[in-house]
Design a protein around this motif. Structure first.
Motif, PDB file in Angstrom:
ATOM      1  N   ILE A  90       5.401 -85.925  46.708  1.00  0.00           N
ATOM      2  CA  ILE A  90       5.633 -85.225  45.444  1.00  0.00           C
ATOM      3  C   ILE A  90       6.007 -86.289  44.419  1.00  0.00           C
ATOM      4  O   ILE A  90       7.176 -86.524  44.141  1.00  0.00           O
ATOM      5  N   GLU A  96       7.487 -85.837  31.911  1.00  0.00           N
ATOM      6  CA  GLU A  96       6.749 -84.741  31.300  1.00  0.00           C
ATOM      7  C   GLU A  96       5.840 -85.280  30.208  1.00  0.00           C
ATOM      8  O   GLU A  96       6.103 -86.341  29.644  1.00  0.00           O
ATOM      9  N   ILE A 102      14.010 -88.324  35.117  1.00  0.00           N
ATOM     10  CA  ILE A 102      15.280 -88.586  35.798  1.00  0.00           C
ATOM     11  C   ILE A 102      15.276 -87.910  37.154  1.00  0.00           C
ATOM     12  O   ILE A 102      14.821 -86.769  37.288  1.00  0.00           O
ATOM     13  N   TYR A 103      15.772 -88.611  38.161  1.00  0.00           N
ATOM     14  CA  TYR A 103      15.867 -88.054  39.510  1.00  0.00           C
ATOM     15  C   TYR A 103      17.233 -88.409  40.070  1.00  0.00           C
ATOM     16  O   TYR A 103      17.528 -89.582  40.325  1.00  0.00           O
ATOM     17  N   ASN A 136      19.684 -88.129  43.031  1.00  0.00           N
ATOM     18  CA  ASN A 136      19.714 -87.807  44.455  1.00  0.00           C
ATOM     19  C   ASN A 136      20.111 -89.068  45.225  1.00  0.00           C
ATOM     20  O   ASN A 136      20.561 -90.038  44.621  1.00  0.00           O
ATOM     21  N   HIS A 193      13.411 -85.246  49.747  1.00  0.00           N
ATOM     22  CA  HIS A 193      14.557 -84.363  49.486  1.00  0.00           C
ATOM     23  C   HIS A 193      14.158 -82.941  49.142  1.00  0.00           C
ATOM     24  O   HIS A 193      14.991 -82.044  49.180  1.00  0.00           O
ATOM     25  N   TRP A 194      12.903 -82.739  48.796  1.00  0.00           N
ATOM     26  CA  TRP A 194      12.478 -81.417  48.329  1.00  0.00           C
ATOM     27  C   TRP A 194      11.719 -80.633  49.380  1.00  0.00           C
ATOM     28  O   TRP A 194      11.126 -79.601  49.088  1.00  0.00           O
ATOM     29  N   ASN A 241      12.207 -79.401  53.617  1.00  0.00           N
ATOM     30  CA  ASN A 241      13.243 -79.218  54.619  1.00  0.00           C
ATOM     31  C   ASN A 241      14.628 -79.380  54.002  1.00  0.00           C
ATOM     32  O   ASN A 241      14.831 -79.008  52.850  1.00  0.00           O
ATOM     33  N   GLY A 297      16.344 -82.199  53.346  1.00  0.00           N
ATOM     34  CA  GLY A 297      16.499 -83.288  52.397  1.00  0.00           C
ATOM     35  C   GLY A 297      17.459 -84.380  52.828  1.00  0.00           C
ATOM     36  O   GLY A 297      18.257 -84.865  52.032  1.00  0.00           O
ATOM     37  N   HIS A 353      21.287 -82.914  40.379  1.00  0.00           N
ATOM     38  CA  HIS A 353      21.437 -83.067  41.828  1.00  0.00           C
ATOM     39  C   HIS A 353      21.910 -81.748  42.448  1.00  0.00           C
ATOM     40  O   HIS A 353      23.081 -81.426  42.429  1.00  0.00           O
ATOM     41  N   ARG A 371      14.437 -72.830  52.272  1.00  0.00           N
ATOM     42  CA  ARG A 371      14.081 -74.189  52.685  1.00  0.00           C
ATOM     43  C   ARG A 371      15.185 -74.759  53.579  1.00  0.00           C
ATOM     44  O   ARG A 371      16.333 -74.828  53.185  1.00  0.00           O
TER      45      ARG A 371
END
Lengths: 526, 485
Positions: free
Chosen positions: A301, A306, A313-314, A316, A359-360, A362, A364, B82, B345
């Motif tokens: 993924i 955009e 930004i992510y 995690n 992370h997106w 199961n 994660g 997050h 999930r």
């Protein structure tokens, strides 16, 4: 009477279809899968008799026949690796329905008939698909149902441990990493959420519906031990693959009712796997998920900004930047993971940003690695410290006198964040801007300090602490090369020291009011 | 043949009965082509609704209160958060509980997207473990926000303050208030403003339950005690494994027993959100009670609480079912629209969709239900939503009860133990026929008391929609003069 009549009505067309299906099967399928559905004698192709891939709704089998199936697959406990060619262009809906009905009702298979409408429906869904299915994808899409017969497991709990062992460890002496219910009451190694260096202990009840002789089969990569009613019954010892002479069986007598069940398992390196089967007077049951499971890789993924924005930004777990990382990917092909623990980019890289797949899907677990190249770990320790002099050791943990407090970030119209934090009375912002030239990509970092009182003396900022550092030229103004991948430059005076760890530091003599500092991280375009 | 046919008919009837004519659940369309694993829901001005999802996005929707849900429109408000698990609107901002931070999101340039993300507090620890969920509350009476912090791997303390409920005051300072948390699924207030959360079956939790977050209290799992020691707080209780809650709480009064136990398997398997019904009747006849989400069974349960001798306790009833995915966040709007978000999930659910957003509304009419079950010095007082068939209701044989408890232990979950069969020896129907007072012999303090009321009928001859009540008897009130016995 009425119910009998209905059954006959249902059976008649089914029998006709199946007849037709047998001829078609013989023509199109039996060469590879055998006239009796048991596969050819040389065993290169999987059997269809008692294949779990035929269980339940027919969509799984229809899909595989229409577009084909390629790559590794496990069928009835055996591994295969071939290509099933697509038949969608060769056979029409009626023919495929007849074949699949025959296959699903013959040789011990007891599934429902397949209609031409069902085939047509799947064909419509797959009309744009050009590539065959892989076993994992097919199984993810159409999970194989598990038949609950006897004996069975109930109240199954998994206890996951992390560690690397060559023999079964004493789990009672280890700290458990997670404990969970196994809602499907099947032993499943995927529950560890990691592939290597882990152990799982399952506890629960082995429930039998009658007294009799039972036989357990256990196969594992790597080790496994089965306990029933507190007694060790079976062990697959040490390290090694599944599907070999390592599999063990054991016969024992059980009364009707509940029996204390405990299964210990560990995987060192390599692919994890566990097969566990118990057969008894009421039948044979696979009590493990893994007889079929090839642990699926997380799907890709890729994360992009955009439309109309420069940055994405992510937030995690990012490898090298910890649990409080804020990943920022710029469309210009530079990326950073800003650490809210250290304040500043812990990791920078060029090319692709990050992938959300880990992370997106199961639960994660784990750190996501940068998707791009030329990754440099700038920091693994706090960015700010007060040093008695330039030869003092850098603190491993936050220096409480200059412990930064994160304040958040604001986004500009291009979606680029400016981070803010406080060090005591000093307010700090960090703005980032990607810069492009014909041969290079840079990330500009502009740090602004606003000091309204007396700033601490001997305050240092670490720009790099850990990577290999070489001078780019004679003078420090020409910058430094980090890990032979990225050039670091600044408008401020930089100090290189080796104690013996290489560090690039900025001595911060903050005056009342604003102090600004520009830093450039530059990659050569690949 | 005859039996099987009548079985089929009764099964169909049961289903019709289960799909109550009184409540309607509708699917709310989500942003097209997007994966929106709804994890928090906030109500906003101008009839807008914000939803957050597990991938860290926030969407703002309009049209969610309209009869025609096909006209719902969404716009993206924020990305890159997050795993938000709590969200409310306050003074022009969305306050969002992220995994590692309580954050204020503002749209300062009024272009419809958040452009300022202020860190209000990030003082608790976090490791790299997926299980360290942080569920955030709405503001309490003082405007403070609470967070319940799951243990690392739901089993250990991999970082500071895991296994605690913390309060974040409006200056952003964190106050650890309640220890003993294991694996929360949601947090919310009762109408009186006391705070509750759900904790899932596991280590030191024999069954899932609704727990009261009484400041200074300890709610059962001592794994997080290490943080108290590290930061110089008084050490919370250290219960003995293999005991019973009722025994251990006598040794240390800081141990607050679960207010309402949700018997594992019988009433769901993974309780989640906690919301009070403050609609004053717009959501049916259960005003003032709590609704509790259920992830595994895709349901919403109903809880009636009371305080006895200083402790909360009460009954859980099954209520709404058949949601599209595993219910995690709930939000009950003042007009009686219950918004339910779903995700399965990582944890499977009966609802087969990977994610969902639905709206349940009361359609009017009163289902025949046990409205409340309250304790008396000698038994229970039942109130019904409709008049009961007085003859059936006056027969003590129509109130079979069973009672049990769970082992309070370090290992995962517990079987039902210490079974007892309390006897209902008298049943007195009230004059208005809406109440019955039952006298119970042989009840057990600390046990879950299961009342099976399926023999009762309404005055109109209807069976109960949900005939099972599960009452957790932490405390028995003292008899006063005028009470029975």
């Amino acid at each position: 009477m009425m119910s009998r009549f209905i059954i006959i009505l249902f059976l008649l067309p089914l029998a006709l279809l199946a007849n037709d299906g047998k001829q078609l099967y013989t023509t199109y399928c039996s060469a590879c899968h055998g006239a009796d559905g048991r596969g050819p004698e040389n065993n290169v192709n999987p059997p269809l008799a008692k294949s779990e891939w035929l269980l339940g709704k027919p969509d799984r089998a229809i899909s595989a026949v229409l577009v084909g199936l390629a790559g590794p697959i496990e069928v009835a406990g055996k591994a295969y690796h071939l290509i099933m060619p697509p038949q969608g262009a060769v056979l029409n809906d009626e023919q495929l329905a007849a074949i699949l009905t025959y296959v699903r009702t013959s040789w011990g298979n007891e599934e429902e008939a397949v209609s031409a409408e069902q085939v047509a429906e799947v064909r419509e869904r797959l009309k744009d698909r050009k590539t065959p299915y892989g076993a994992n994808e097919l199984r993810e899409k159409y999970p194989i149902p598990y038949e609950r017969g006897w004996p069975r497991l109930e109240n199954l709990i998994s206890h996951v441990y992390h560690g690397k062992w060559e023999l079964m460890p004493d789990f009672s002496k280890l700290e458990v990493a997670s404990v969970e219910e196994e809602p499907r009451n099947l032993v499943d190694v995927a529950h560890a959420e990691r592939d290597q260096e882990f152990g799982i202990v399952w506890t629960g009840d082995l429930v039998t519906d009658r007294e009799g002789d039972y036989r357990a089969l256990l196969d594992a990569s790597d080790g496994a031990i089965l306990y029933v009613n507190g007694k060790k019954q079976l062990e697959v010892e040490g390290i090694g693959p599944r599907g070999s002479e390592r599999a063990r069986t054991y016969r024992f007598r059980l009364l009707k009712g509940r029996h204390q069940f405990r299964l210990e398992y560990f995987n060192n390196q390599g692919k994890p796997g566990l097969s566990f089967q118990v057969s008894g007077p009421s039948g044979k049951q696979w009590l493990s998920e893994s007889r079929l499971k090839i642990i699926p890789a997380a799907p890709a993924i890729p994360l992009r900004a955009e439309e109309g924005k420069s940055a994405v930004i992510y937030r995690n777990f990012i490898e090298g930047a910890g649990a409080r990382a804020i990943g920022v990917g710029y469309e210009e092909g530079v990326n950073q993971a800003f650490s809210v623990t250290h304040m500043g980019p812990d990791v920078i890289w060029q090319g692709k940003f990050l992938d959300g797949g880990l992370h997106w899907t199961n639960r994660g677990q784990g750190n996501q690695k940068p998707s791009g190249t030329d990754v440099v770990q700038l920091l693994t320790k706090p960015a700010y410290a007060i040093l008695a002099d330039e030869n003092s050791a850098w603190p491993q943990k936050d220096d409480e006198r200059v412990r930064p407090q994160f304040g958040g970030y604001s986004l500009d119209e291009k979606g680029r964040p400016t981070f803010r934090y406080r060090i005591g009375e000093i307010r700090v912002t960090e703005a980032f801007e990607p810069l492009l030239s014909e041969t290079e990509r840079s990330l500009k970092r502009l740090i602004t300090f606003k000091s309204s009182g007396s700033a601490p003396e001997n305050l240092y900022l670490a720009l790099a602490s850990g990577p290999e550092i070489e001078r780019s030229g004679e003078r420090s103004g020409e910058g430094f090369i980090l890990d032979a991948k990225v050039t670091l430059k600044s408008d401020a005076e930089l100090v290189l020291r080796r104690l013996p760890e290489s560090q690039v530091l900025v001595p911060l003599a903050l005056k009342n009011g604003l102090t600004q500092l520009s830093i450039y991280y530059t990659w050569k375009k690949p | 043949m005859k039996t099987s046919l009548s079985l089929i008919i009764s099964a169909i009837l049961a289903q019709v009965q289960a799909q109550s004519p009184h409540y309607q659940t509708e699917t709310i369309p989500l942003p097209e082509g997007e994966i929106v694993e709804v994890s928090a829901i906030a109500l906003m001005p101008d009839k807008k609704v914000a939803i957050a999802d597990r991938r860290g996005q926030i969407w703002i929707g309009s049209g969610l209160y309209e009869d025609d849900l096909s006209k719902v429109r969404w716009r993206s408000f924020a990305k890159g958060l997050h795993e938000p698990l709590g969200m409310y609107w306050k003074e022009g901002s969305l306050i969002v509980q992220q995994r590692t931070e309580l954050t204020r999101l503002r749209d300062t340039n009024q272009d419809g997207q958040a452009d300022d993300f202020s860190c209000l507090c990030d003082a608790w620890g976090a490791s790299h473990d997926y299980h360290e969920y942080a569920f955030g509350s709405d503001p309490d009476v003082n405007g403070d926000t609470w967070a319940v912090l799951c243990l690392t791997g739901s089993a250990k303390t991999g970082a500071d303050w895991r296994g605690w409920a913390v309060r974040i005051d409006q200056a952003g300072k964190m106050h650890p208030e309640v220890s003993g948390v294991r694996s929360p699924g949601g947090i919310g207030f009762n109408p009186q403003g006391d705070l509750f959360y759900t904790d899932n079956q596991g280590l030191w939790n024999g069954s899932s339950s609704l727990k009261w977050l009484k400041p200074g209290g300890f709610v059962g799992n001592p794994t997080g005690n290490v943080s108290a020691k590290k930061f110089g707080l008084p050490e919370p209780p250290q219960p003995q494994s293999g005991s019973r809650i009722q025994i251990e709480r006598k040794k240390d009064p800081r141990l607050i027993p679960p207010a309402v136990v949700f018997p594992h398997g019988k009433v769901g398997q993974s309780p989640t959100a906690v919301v009070p019904d403050l609609t004053e009747g717009k959501f049916g006849p259960f005003a003032g009670q709590l609704l509790v989400g259920e992830q595994t069974h895709s349901e919403v349960q109903r809880v009636d609480l009371e305080m006895v001798n200083g402790f909360y306790q009460g009954a859980v009833f099954k209520f709404l079912k058949g949601y599209g995915s595993g219910v995690v966040p709930l939000r009950l709007a003042p007009d009686g629209s219950l918004f339910a978000g779903g995700t399965n999930r990582g944890w499977g659910s009966r609802g087969a969709q990977p994610f969902s957003l639905e709206r349940t509304r009361w359609k009017g009419g009163v289902p025949f239900e046990i409205k409340t079950m309250r304790v008396t010095p000698s038994g229970f007082k039942l109130r019904f939503t409709q008049e009961v068939d007085a003859e059936l209701a006056a027969d003590p044989a129509n109130y079979p009860m069973k009672a049990w408890t769970y082992i309070y232990q370090k290992s995962y979950g517990s079987p039902e133990v210490d079974q007892a069969t309390p006897q209902v020896t008298a049943a007195k129907v009230s004059e208005d026929r809406l109440g019955v007072e039952i006298t119970v012999k042989g009840w057990v303090q600390g046990h879950v008391h299961h009342l099976d009321a399926q023999a009762l009928k309404s005055a109109e001859g209807k069976p109960l929609w949900h005939p099972d009540a599960y009452y957790t008897l932490n405390e028995i009130p003292f008899a006063r003069s005028g009470g029975i016995e």
